[in-house]
Motif scaffolding. Sequence first.
Motif, PDB file in Angstrom:
ATOM      1  N   PHE A   1      -1.349   0.001  -4.008  1.00 44.58           N
ATOM      2  CA  PHE A   1      -0.945  -1.238  -4.924  1.00 44.58           C
ATOM      3  C   PHE A   1       0.292  -0.984  -5.820  1.00 44.58           C
ATOM      4  CE2 PHE A   1      -5.682  -0.640  -4.079  1.00 44.58           C
ATOM      5  CZ  PHE A   1      -5.978  -2.204  -3.812  1.00 44.58           C
TER       6      PHE A   1
ATOM      7  N   PHE B   1       2.442   3.636   3.907  1.00 44.75           N
ATOM      8  CA  PHE B   1       2.296   2.365   3.697  1.00 44.75           C
ATOM      9  C   PHE B   1       3.788   1.792   3.726  1.00 44.75           C
ATOM     10  CE2 PHE B   1      -1.390   4.011   1.441  1.00 44.75           C
ATOM     11  CZ  PHE B   1      -2.136   3.478   1.998  1.00 44.75           C
ATOM     12  N   THR B   2       4.065   0.645   4.371  1.00 45.41           N
ATOM     13  CA  THR B   2       5.263  -0.125   4.231  1.00 45.41           C
ATOM     14  C   THR B   2       5.074  -1.466   3.800  1.00 45.41           C
ATOM     15  OG1 THR B   2       6.087   0.841   6.366  1.00 45.41           O
ATOM     16  CG2 THR B   2       7.034  -1.134   5.710  1.00 45.41           C
ATOM     17  N   VAL B   3       5.741  -1.822   2.256  1.00 41.40           N
ATOM     18  CA  VAL B   3       5.327  -2.903   1.625  1.00 41.40           C
ATOM     19  C   VAL B   3       6.602  -3.901   1.973  1.00 41.40           C
ATOM     20  CG1 VAL B   3       4.751  -3.778  -0.734  1.00 41.40           C
ATOM     21  CG2 VAL B   3       4.119  -1.314   0.045  1.00 41.40           C
TER      22      VAL B   3
ATOM     23  N   PHE C   1       6.010  -8.515  -4.042  1.00 45.79           N
ATOM     24  CA  PHE C   1       5.603  -7.544  -2.858  1.00 45.79           C
ATOM     25  C   PHE C   1       4.579  -8.350  -2.225  1.00 45.79           C
ATOM     26  CE2 PHE C   1       7.300  -4.619  -6.144  1.00 45.79           C
ATOM     27  CZ  PHE C   1       8.252  -4.081  -5.369  1.00 45.79           C
TER      28      PHE C   1
ATOM     29  N   THR D   1      12.028  -3.799   2.440  1.00 48.40           N
ATOM     30  CA  THR D   1      10.955  -3.104   2.413  1.00 48.40           C
ATOM     31  C   THR D   1      11.137  -1.810   1.591  1.00 48.40           C
ATOM     32  OG1 THR D   1      11.914  -1.548   4.524  1.00 48.40           O
ATOM     33  CG2 THR D   1      10.308  -3.460   5.025  1.00 48.40           C
TER      34      THR D   1
ATOM     35  N   ALA E   1       1.605  -7.672   1.079  1.00 49.51           N
ATOM     36  CA  ALA E   1       0.388  -6.788   1.277  1.00 49.51           C
ATOM     37  C   ALA E   1       0.900  -5.642   2.135  1.00 49.51           C
ATOM     38  CB  ALA E   1      -0.835  -7.393   1.991  1.00 49.51           C
ATOM     39  N   PRO E   2       0.729  -4.205   1.847  1.00 52.41           N
ATOM     40  CA  PRO E   2       1.328  -3.139   2.593  1.00 52.41           C
ATOM     41  C   PRO E   2       0.639  -3.148   4.121  1.00 52.41           C
ATOM     42  CG  PRO E   2      -0.440  -2.454   1.284  1.00 52.41           C
ATOM     43  CD  PRO E   2      -0.263  -3.835   0.844  1.00 52.41           C
TER      44      PRO E   2
ATOM     45  N   TYR F   1       2.367   1.885  -9.985  1.00 56.20           N
ATOM     46  CA  TYR F   1       1.563   1.774  -8.561  1.00 56.20           C
ATOM     47  C   TYR F   1       0.146   2.328  -8.802  1.00 56.20           C
ATOM     48  CZ  TYR F   1       2.436   6.792  -8.007  1.00 56.20           C
ATOM     49  OH  TYR F   1       2.685   7.966  -7.881  1.00 56.20           O
TER      50      TYR F   1
ATOM     51  N   ARG G   1      -0.449  -0.417   6.999  1.00 55.11           N
ATOM     52  CA  ARG G   1      -0.455   0.984   7.376  1.00 55.11           C
ATOM     53  C   ARG G   1       0.026   1.617   8.481  1.00 55.11           C
ATOM     54  NH1 ARG G   1      -5.504   1.926   4.081  1.00 55.11           N
ATOM     55  NH2 ARG G   1      -6.027   3.756   5.688  1.00 55.11           N
TER      56      ARG G   1
ATOM     57  N   ASP H   1      -5.761   3.045  -0.398  1.00 55.94           N
ATOM     58  CA  ASP H   1      -4.927   1.793  -0.421  1.00 55.94           C
ATOM     59  C   ASP H   1      -3.975   2.050  -1.615  1.00 55.94           C
ATOM     60  OD1 ASP H   1      -4.036  -0.639   0.203  1.00 55.94           O
ATOM     61  OD2 ASP H   1      -6.183  -1.754  -0.362  1.00 55.94           O
TER      62      ASP H   1
ATOM     63  N   ARG I   1      -8.585  -4.867  -2.844  1.00 56.08           N
ATOM     64  CA  ARG I   1      -7.676  -5.982  -2.122  1.00 56.08           C
ATOM     65  C   ARG I   1      -8.866  -7.121  -1.714  1.00 56.08           C
ATOM     66  NH1 ARG I   1      -2.884  -5.365  -1.294  1.00 56.08           N
ATOM     67  NH2 ARG I   1      -2.936  -3.227  -1.396  1.00 56.08           N
TER      68      ARG I   1
END
Length: 268
Positions: free
Chosen positions: A210, A233-235, A219, A193, A221-222, A252, A224, A208, A98
């Motif tokens: 992706f 992870f909330t994206v 999307f 989300t 950036a997630p 992913y 944490r 991480d 990232r």
Amino acid sequence: MQRLKVLLLGAAVGLGTGLPAAASSSIWYNSEGGKVRLVTSGKPDEAGRIRGVLDIALKPGWKTYWRDPGDAGVPPQLDISASTNISDATFSFPPPQRHDDGYGKWAGYDHPVSLPVTFTLSAPNQPAVIDADIFLGICETICIPVQTRLTVDPGSDPDNAEDAALVKAALATLPTPARPDFGINILPGDHETLIVEASFPGDPEAADFFVAGERDYMFGAPARSEKDGKLVFTVPILDRPSTTPTDGGLYYTLTSADGAVEGLLPFP
């Protein structure tokens, strides 16, 4: 860092054509931030597929994009429509890192990288010539488009051990398939989300997640967090199609200090 789509408005930065190469690899095409070529393993397998790589030799300080480049970049693209006896070409991607350039966060590579490509022959027992238009973005303090045509005749040097070794090494860098102890579970989210719970080996700080947007999904950036001792992870879903697709899914990659896995998740 200025983003790629700004540069695309300029005139043909990085345009070029790679001359045909009578070998299982093309010549190098040189650009400001590095050079690119196509390399193949030469011989097709029993299913009529030729393994290859897009070899990207970045100069120090330069970067290039993953399959999802964020909201302003361009992923690597390959058009094989001018090829002979090649019906399809599909990229695979090593685990990305990232990056934050001050304009946004995006996924990519800050080191030389070989992106595996699988070429599918139309007629497995017939000769094939790969004539590929390549397009990718590379970035230092600014981003530039690199566009060239690279040509390979895999059958002209089918036993090239050096090229075969490069392809084999690139394939070994790919994430392995997700599994119960190293993968994700989807948690309830909402229209805006995507929430996943991650299982992985090693240090949580090194993990991480992706997810690649496609079919009109985009999307952010997630974020944490921790839930019941698990990393979550909330994206943000920045954009989505008017109708949720019912076929396929989203690619992913989950990375950790001990490796990476990949898989498909249902469209949220």
